[in-house]
Design a protein around this motif. Structure first.
Motif, mmCIF file in Angstrom:
data_model
loop_
_atom_site.group_PDB
_atom_site.id
_atom_site.type_symbol
_atom_site.label_atom_id
_atom_site.label_comp_id
_atom_site.label_asym_id
_atom_site.label_seq_id
_atom_site.Cartn_x
_atom_site.Cartn_y
_atom_site.Cartn_z
ATOM 1 N N TYR A 178 0.928 -1.030 -0.104
ATOM 2 C CA TYR A 178 0.046 0.049 -0.027
ATOM 3 C C TYR A 178 0.937 1.146 0.069
ATOM 4 C CZ TYR A 178 -3.471 -3.356 1.735
ATOM 5 O OH TYR A 178 -4.393 -4.371 1.720
ATOM 6 N N PHE B 134 1.561 5.673 -0.098
ATOM 7 C CA PHE B 134 1.162 6.770 0.604
ATOM 8 C C PHE B 134 1.943 7.916 0.368
ATOM 9 C CE2 PHE B 134 -1.929 4.711 3.230
ATOM 10 C CZ PHE B 134 -1.388 3.454 3.477
ATOM 11 N N LYS C 212 -3.390 8.066 -1.144
ATOM 12 C CA LYS C 212 -3.026 6.602 -0.700
ATOM 13 C C LYS C 212 -3.426 5.918 -2.191
ATOM 14 C CE LYS C 212 -7.421 6.054 1.366
ATOM 15 N NZ LYS C 212 -8.167 6.179 2.720
ATOM 16 N N PHE D 146 -4.268 1.726 -2.780
ATOM 17 C CA PHE D 146 -4.367 0.412 -2.024
ATOM 18 C C PHE D 146 -4.389 -0.526 -3.103
ATOM 19 C CE2 PHE D 146 -4.179 1.970 1.761
ATOM 20 C CZ PHE D 146 -5.119 2.211 2.430
ATOM 21 N N GLY E 72 3.420 0.531 2.826
ATOM 22 C CA GLY E 72 2.807 -0.414 4.173
ATOM 23 C C GLY E 72 2.303 -1.709 3.570
ATOM 24 N N ALA E 73 2.080 -2.670 4.421
ATOM 25 C CA ALA E 73 1.357 -3.853 4.018
ATOM 26 C C ALA E 73 0.949 -4.525 5.117
ATOM 27 C CB ALA E 73 2.645 -4.679 3.270
#
Lengths: 112, 114
Positions: B32, B34, B49, B51, B94-95
């Motif tokens: 993800y 950002f 962001k 996703f 992120g994940a």
């Protein structure tokens, strides 16, 4: 109506002291974090809690102890402060299942 | 190991000019992505962001970013910069597989000249 709030905003203290930073979120999120931003503005995660349970501890010295009394609060206690602890500490939160983090305004800690 | 690279430490653009801030990532899971902005003495504000789905995402303040999986990039763009855009910009990855933690790039300082 602040989403993620930290206190204090500024903290100046002497080496060897013990201090705490408080964080509260009113977003109903299950996950909370502490990040550290060093003097070069580099941001790194320290801890993550999900519903009061520690899920990430990123090789932080054990002088740092997070405490989560409930899922809306995540406090950071630091023992025996050192000069190298001077930084900006950010609290953040995110909803379960999502990695988007909402950050507080930061606490600038200066150790002298 | 997870890492995020922002190759440009500083960028200066003229007000009204277009902007592109670069971000490359290395991640072992489905990322993800950002972009956050930090004004002096302030916290981090989420700009946008990614996703899944459409690889071109729109954010606040007229910013957009494009995810390019083949290049492992997520560059931030704005067609016309305003003086109030001067700030530091952070790309983050992120994940869920990594416990929701964000890995940040080193940041890019944007200066806007009038």
């Amino acid at each position: 109506d602040t989403a993620v709030s930290q206190t204090p905003k500024y903290l100046v203290t002497q080496m060897g002291n013990d201090k705490s930073i408080k964080c509260e979120q009113n977003l109903g999120h299950d996950t909370m974090y502490w990040y550290k931003q060093d003097s070069k503005k580099f941001l790194k995660i320290m801890f993550s809690y999900n519903n009061k349970e520690l899920i990430i501890n990123e090789t932080v010295p054990n002088r740092f102890s997070p405490k989560s009394p409930d899922k809306a609060h995540l406090n950071l206690h630091i023992n025996s402060l050192e000069l190298g602890d001077s930084a900006v500490y950010f609290c953040a939160s995110s909803p379960t299942g999502g990695t988007e983090a909402f950050f507080g305004q930061g606490t600038r800690l200066t150790v002298v | 190991a997870q890492s995020v690279t922002q190759p440009d430490i500083h960028i200066t653009v003229s007000e009204g000019a277009s902007l592109e801030l670069r971000c490359n990532y290395s991640y072992g899971a489905t990322p993800y992505l950002f972009w956050y902005v930090q004004s002096p003495g302030q916290g981090l504000q989420l700009l946008l962001k990614y996703f899944s789905g459409d690889t071109l995402v729109q954010g606040i303040k007229g910013f957009e970013a494009e995810f390019k999986r083949s290049q492992s990039s997520f560059n931030l763009r704005k067609p016309s910069v305003h003086w109030s855009d001067a700030a530091e910009y952070f790309c983050a990855v992120g994940a869920l597989e990594y416990g929701n933690k964000l890995v940040f790039g080193a940041g890019t300082i944007l200066r806007v000249k009038s």
